[in-house]
Design a protein around this motif. Structure first.
Motif, PDB file in Angstrom:
ATOM      1  N   ALA A  46       0.845  -1.194   0.000  1.00  0.00           N
ATOM      2  CA  ALA A  46       0.000   0.000   0.000  1.00  0.00           C
ATOM      3  C   ALA A  46       0.877   1.240   0.000  1.00  0.00           C
ATOM      4  CB  ALA A  46      -0.918   0.011   1.227  1.00  0.00           C
ATOM      5  N   SER A  47       0.405   2.247  -0.715  1.00  0.00           N
ATOM      6  CA  SER A  47       1.087   3.539  -0.740  1.00  0.00           C
ATOM      7  C   SER A  47       0.537   4.407   0.385  1.00  0.00           C
ATOM      8  CB  SER A  47       0.870   4.231  -2.086  1.00  0.00           C
ATOM      9  OG  SER A  47       1.382   5.553  -2.051  1.00  0.00           O
ATOM     10  N   ALA A  48       1.438   5.090   1.060  1.00  0.00           N
ATOM     11  CA  ALA A  48       1.033   5.990   2.146  1.00  0.00           C
ATOM     12  C   ALA A  48       1.308   7.437   1.778  1.00  0.00           C
ATOM     13  CB  ALA A  48       1.755   5.621   3.437  1.00  0.00           C
ATOM     14  N   GLY A  49       1.356   7.712   0.478  1.00  0.00           N
ATOM     15  CA  GLY A  49       1.574   9.085   0.023  1.00  0.00           C
ATOM     16  C   GLY A  49       2.947   9.607   0.394  1.00  0.00           C
ATOM     17  N   LYS A  50       2.963  10.763   1.021  1.00  0.00           N
ATOM     18  CA  LYS A  50       4.228  11.376   1.417  1.00  0.00           C
ATOM     19  C   LYS A  50       4.954  10.579   2.492  1.00  0.00           C
ATOM     20  CE  LYS A  50       2.848  16.109   0.279  1.00  0.00           C
ATOM     21  NZ  LYS A  50       2.677  17.504   0.807  1.00  0.00           N
ATOM     22  N   LYS A  51       4.231   9.717   3.175  1.00  0.00           N
ATOM     23  CA  LYS A  51       4.855   8.903   4.218  1.00  0.00           C
ATOM     24  C   LYS A  51       5.587   7.697   3.633  1.00  0.00           C
ATOM     25  CE  LYS A  51       1.592  10.144   7.881  1.00  0.00           C
ATOM     26  NZ  LYS A  51       0.612   9.624   8.884  1.00  0.00           N
ATOM     27  N   GLY A  52       5.352   7.413   2.349  1.00  0.00           N
ATOM     28  CA  GLY A  52       6.061   6.298   1.722  1.00  0.00           C
ATOM     29  C   GLY A  52       5.163   5.119   1.406  1.00  0.00           C
ATOM     30  N   TRP A  53       5.592   3.925   1.746  1.00  0.00           N
ATOM     31  CA  TRP A  53       4.877   2.701   1.403  1.00  0.00           C
ATOM     32  C   TRP A  53       4.954   1.677   2.523  1.00  0.00           C
ATOM     33  CZ3 TRP A  53       8.437  -1.217   1.624  1.00  0.00           C
ATOM     34  CH2 TRP A  53       9.789  -0.860   1.431  1.00  0.00           C
ATOM     35  N   ARG A  54       4.050   0.678   2.452  1.00  0.00           N
ATOM     36  CA  ARG A  54       3.989  -0.414   3.430  1.00  0.00           C
ATOM     37  C   ARG A  54       3.896  -1.732   2.671  1.00  0.00           C
ATOM     38  NH1 ARG A  54       0.181  -1.441   6.217  1.00  0.00           N
ATOM     39  NH2 ARG A  54       0.854  -1.557   8.405  1.00  0.00           N
ATOM     40  N   LEU A  55       4.725  -2.671   3.051  1.00  0.00           N
ATOM     41  CA  LEU A  55       4.709  -4.012   2.469  1.00  0.00           C
ATOM     42  C   LEU A  55       4.634  -5.009   3.621  1.00  0.00           C
ATOM     43  CD1 LEU A  55       5.001  -6.082   0.176  1.00  0.00           C
ATOM     44  CD2 LEU A  55       7.482  -5.765   0.316  1.00  0.00           C
ATOM     45  N   GLN A  56       3.612  -5.846   3.609  1.00  0.00           N
ATOM     46  CA  GLN A  56       3.412  -6.766   4.724  1.00  0.00           C
ATOM     47  C   GLN A  56       3.153  -8.181   4.243  1.00  0.00           C
ATOM     48  OE1 GLN A  56       0.636  -5.412   7.671  1.00  0.00           O
ATOM     49  NE2 GLN A  56       1.497  -6.797   9.199  1.00  0.00           N
ATOM     50  N   LEU A  57       3.770  -9.125   4.941  1.00  0.00           N
ATOM     51  CA  LEU A  57       3.515 -10.539   4.698  1.00  0.00           C
ATOM     52  C   LEU A  57       2.455 -11.014   5.681  1.00  0.00           C
ATOM     53  CD1 LEU A  57       7.143 -11.996   4.359  1.00  0.00           C
ATOM     54  CD2 LEU A  57       5.623 -11.177   2.538  1.00  0.00           C
ATOM     55  N   ARG A  58       1.361 -11.536   5.155  1.00  0.00           N
ATOM     56  CA  ARG A  58       0.350 -12.165   5.998  1.00  0.00           C
ATOM     57  C   ARG A  58       0.551 -13.668   5.894  1.00  0.00           C
ATOM     58  NH1 ARG A  58      -1.857  -8.135   9.170  1.00  0.00           N
ATOM     59  NH2 ARG A  58      -2.479  -6.364   7.853  1.00  0.00           N
ATOM     60  N   LEU A  59       0.871 -14.292   7.015  1.00  0.00           N
ATOM     61  CA  LEU A  59       1.153 -15.718   6.994  1.00  0.00           C
ATOM     62  C   LEU A  59      -0.127 -16.535   7.152  1.00  0.00           C
ATOM     63  CD1 LEU A  59       4.452 -15.939   9.057  1.00  0.00           C
ATOM     64  CD2 LEU A  59       4.057 -15.188   6.705  1.00  0.00           C
ATOM     65  N   ARG A  60      -0.024 -17.798   6.799  1.00  0.00           N
ATOM     66  CA  ARG A  60      -1.153 -18.706   6.933  1.00  0.00           C
ATOM     67  C   ARG A  60      -1.570 -18.824   8.396  1.00  0.00           C
ATOM     68  NH1 ARG A  60       1.166 -23.987   4.213  1.00  0.00           N
ATOM     69  NH2 ARG A  60      -0.761 -24.872   5.056  1.00  0.00           N
ATOM     70  N   GLU A  61      -2.816 -19.217   8.596  1.00  0.00           N
ATOM     71  CA  GLU A  61      -3.314 -19.390   9.959  1.00  0.00           C
ATOM     72  C   GLU A  61      -2.456 -20.407  10.706  1.00  0.00           C
ATOM     73  OE1 GLU A  61      -7.494 -20.497  12.287  1.00  0.00           O
ATOM     74  OE2 GLU A  61      -7.373 -20.580  10.095  1.00  0.00           O
ATOM     75  N   ARG A  62      -2.060 -20.027  11.923  1.00  0.00           N
ATOM     76  CA  ARG A  62      -1.224 -20.836  12.804  1.00  0.00           C
ATOM     77  C   ARG A  62       0.195 -21.002  12.271  1.00  0.00           C
ATOM     78  NH1 ARG A  62      -4.667 -25.606  15.663  1.00  0.00           N
ATOM     79  NH2 ARG A  62      -3.128 -25.158  17.286  1.00  0.00           N
ATOM     80  N   ALA A  63       0.625 -20.048  11.460  1.00  0.00           N
ATOM     81  CA  ALA A  63       2.016 -20.031  11.008  1.00  0.00           C
ATOM     82  C   ALA A  63       2.775 -18.855  11.607  1.00  0.00           C
ATOM     83  CB  ALA A  63       2.085 -19.959   9.485  1.00  0.00           C
ATOM     84  N   ASP A  64       2.063 -17.875  12.175  1.00  0.00           N
ATOM     85  CA  ASP A  64       2.696 -16.667  12.708  1.00  0.00           C
ATOM     86  C   ASP A  64       2.405 -16.533  14.199  1.00  0.00           C
ATOM     87  OD1 ASP A  64       3.705 -14.206  13.322  1.00  0.00           O
ATOM     88  OD2 ASP A  64       2.636 -13.106  11.767  1.00  0.00           O
ATOM     89  N   ARG A  94       1.958 -28.381   3.389  1.00  0.00           N
ATOM     90  CA  ARG A  94       2.739 -28.597   4.605  1.00  0.00           C
ATOM     91  C   ARG A  94       2.030 -27.955   5.793  1.00  0.00           C
ATOM     92  NH1 ARG A  94       8.881 -26.322   5.457  1.00  0.00           N
ATOM     93  NH2 ARG A  94       9.252 -27.151   7.544  1.00  0.00           N
ATOM     94  N   PRO A  95       1.951 -28.625   6.939  1.00  0.00           N
ATOM     95  CA  PRO A  95       1.240 -28.054   8.081  1.00  0.00           C
ATOM     96  C   PRO A  95       1.811 -26.693   8.467  1.00  0.00           C
ATOM     97  CG  PRO A  95       1.735 -30.362   8.468  1.00  0.00           C
ATOM     98  CD  PRO A  95       2.472 -29.977   7.216  1.00  0.00           C
ATOM     99  N   PRO A  96       0.967 -25.683   8.650  1.00  0.00           N
ATOM    100  CA  PRO A  96       1.472 -24.348   8.995  1.00  0.00           C
ATOM    101  C   PRO A  96       2.211 -24.313  10.315  1.00  0.00           C
ATOM    102  CG  PRO A  96      -0.914 -24.468   9.256  1.00  0.00           C
ATOM    103  CD  PRO A  96      -0.496 -25.713   8.540  1.00  0.00           C
ATOM    104  N   GLU A  97       1.887 -25.246  11.225  1.00  0.00           N
ATOM    105  CA  GLU A  97       2.560 -25.273  12.518  1.00  0.00           C
ATOM    106  C   GLU A  97       4.058 -25.515  12.374  1.00  0.00           C
ATOM    107  OE1 GLU A  97      -1.690 -26.413  12.882  1.00  0.00           O
ATOM    108  OE2 GLU A  97      -0.011 -27.225  11.708  1.00  0.00           O
ATOM    109  N   GLU A  98       4.466 -26.208  11.328  1.00  0.00           N
ATOM    110  CA  GLU A  98       5.893 -26.434  11.093  1.00  0.00           C
ATOM    111  C   GLU A  98       6.602 -25.124  10.778  1.00  0.00           C
ATOM    112  OE1 GLU A  98       6.803 -29.468   8.301  1.00  0.00           O
ATOM    113  OE2 GLU A  98       5.342 -30.894   9.120  1.00  0.00           O
ATOM    114  N   TYR A  99       5.944 -24.257  10.038  1.00  0.00           N
ATOM    115  CA  TYR A  99       6.534 -22.952   9.739  1.00  0.00           C
ATOM    116  C   TYR A  99       6.650 -22.113  11.007  1.00  0.00           C
ATOM    117  CZ  TYR A  99       5.396 -24.299   4.940  1.00  0.00           C
ATOM    118  OH  TYR A  99       5.308 -24.967   3.744  1.00  0.00           O
ATOM    119  N   ALA A 100       5.639 -22.193  11.861  1.00  0.00           N
ATOM    120  CA  ALA A 100       5.669 -21.423  13.109  1.00  0.00           C
ATOM    121  C   ALA A 100       6.877 -21.812  13.960  1.00  0.00           C
ATOM    122  CB  ALA A 100       4.374 -21.647  13.891  1.00  0.00           C
ATOM    123  N   LEU A 101       7.162 -23.109  14.027  1.00  0.00           N
ATOM    124  CA  LEU A 101       8.321 -23.564  14.805  1.00  0.00           C
ATOM    125  C   LEU A 101       9.623 -23.025  14.227  1.00  0.00           C
ATOM    126  CD1 LEU A 101       7.390 -27.288  15.538  1.00  0.00           C
ATOM    127  CD2 LEU A 101       7.476 -25.401  17.167  1.00  0.00           C
TER     128      LEU A 101
END
Length: 303
Positions: free
Chosen positions: A51-69, A118-125
């Motif tokens: 997302a662009s935040a105009g003069k404030k710049g930009w935001r890039l976010q990773l949303r992980l799978r449920e029970r992976a974060d 692959r089970p998301p719980e493995e990524y969380a670990l």
């Protein structure tokens, strides 16, 4: 690997993973200093948001799978500048960041097709520190070995806690972990929520609660208690998922009958464990001599 620099970190990524190297300068958020570096497998990524935040710049976010974060699970009160999978930058690099976001999104989608089961719980670990994990705060210490978390209070704790000295909680008895950062004059704390707690649980002040470990006047202590909460949470998820898989396997074996038991979970156990299991079934009369000899030979061929 492609590279994208932001205010809080530098991301390196390819078709398999995102390697995040956090800035650890003195103004950096304490959690990012503690984490230092993390690798996020692309199959763990559910969405790439730009997302662009105009003069404030930009935001890039990773949303992980449920029970992976596990950090998101316990860190709802975490300040934006401390979120580990969020990158921001100035308007002068917005076009470059948006291009990399598009590339990263394509790679994440492709990774879901290749390894999305692959089970998301493995990524969380993989996103939390290895155990045993030991942390210290102004009130005492906490230690987690993967199966049990132990709280120990120093003489600086309340008289109630210092007399008790320590408490241990098995992972199987924990419902969830709570984390509260310090706010103005309020102390922060790590809290263990057990499965046996009733509706009135948690009404005691954290300074007198045997499930709590306090932090005081230290952003670093807040960061480490968050990491402890995330680590226990990741192991709790993994244990819950393993129990569910074992239950499903057991139900399938009961449905299939004794003739299929020898084959049901050969891939999930060692060859020697399966041979011992076959021996038990043979001794109990659930396998004939011919069935036992045949299955034993099959397992030995895998060595």
């Amino acid at each position: 690997m492609d590279e994208l620099q932001g205010r809080t970190a530098t991301w390196h990524f390819d078709e398999e993973k995102v390697v995040i190297q956090y800035n650890t300068r003195w103004r950096a958020h304490a959690l990012l200093k503690v984490l230092a570096r993390r690798e996020v497998p692309l199959p763990a990524v559910a969405a790439v948001e730009f997302a662009s935040a105009g003069k404030k710049g930009w935001r890039l976010q990773l949303r992980l799978r449920e029970r992976a974060d596990p950090y998101a699970a316990v860190g709802s009160l975490l300040a934006e500048k401390g979120q580990p999978f969020l990158l921001t930058g100035g308007p002068d690099t917005e076009l470059v960041a948006e291009y990399h976001a598009d590339q990263l999104r394509l790679m994440a989608d492709a990774a879901q097709v290749g390894d999305g089961r692959r089970p998301p719980e493995e990524y969380a670990l993989g996103l939390v520190p290895p155990v045993p994990l030991h942390i210290q705060t102004s009130e005492g210490a906490a230690r987690f070995d993967g199966q049990t978390i132990r709280l120990e209070w120093s003489d600086d704790a309340s008289s109630r806690k210092s007399k008790k000295r320590r408490m241990e909680y098995a992972l199987t008895d924990i419902r969830r972990m709570d984390w509260f950062p310090q706010r103005s004059l309020e102390e922060g704390y790590l809290r263990i929520v057990t499965r046996e707690e009733d509706a009135d649980a948690g009404s005691a002040k954290p300074s007198k609660d045997f499930t709590c470990l306090l932090t005081e006047d230290s952003a670093k202590q807040d960061a480490w208690t968050l990491v402890m909460a995330a680590t226990v949470t990741a192991h709790l998820w993994a244990a819950t998922a393993e129990h569910a898989r074992n239950t499903q396997t057991g139900n399938a074996q009961l449905t299939a009958g004794p003739g299929a038991v020898a084959d049901a979970d050969a891939d999930s156990r060692s060859v020697y464990d399966r041979i011992r299991e076959l021996g038990r079934l043979h001794k109990e009369g659930m396998l004939t001599d011919e069935e036992f000899t045949s299955k034993k030979a099959e397992l030995l061929d895998r060595l």
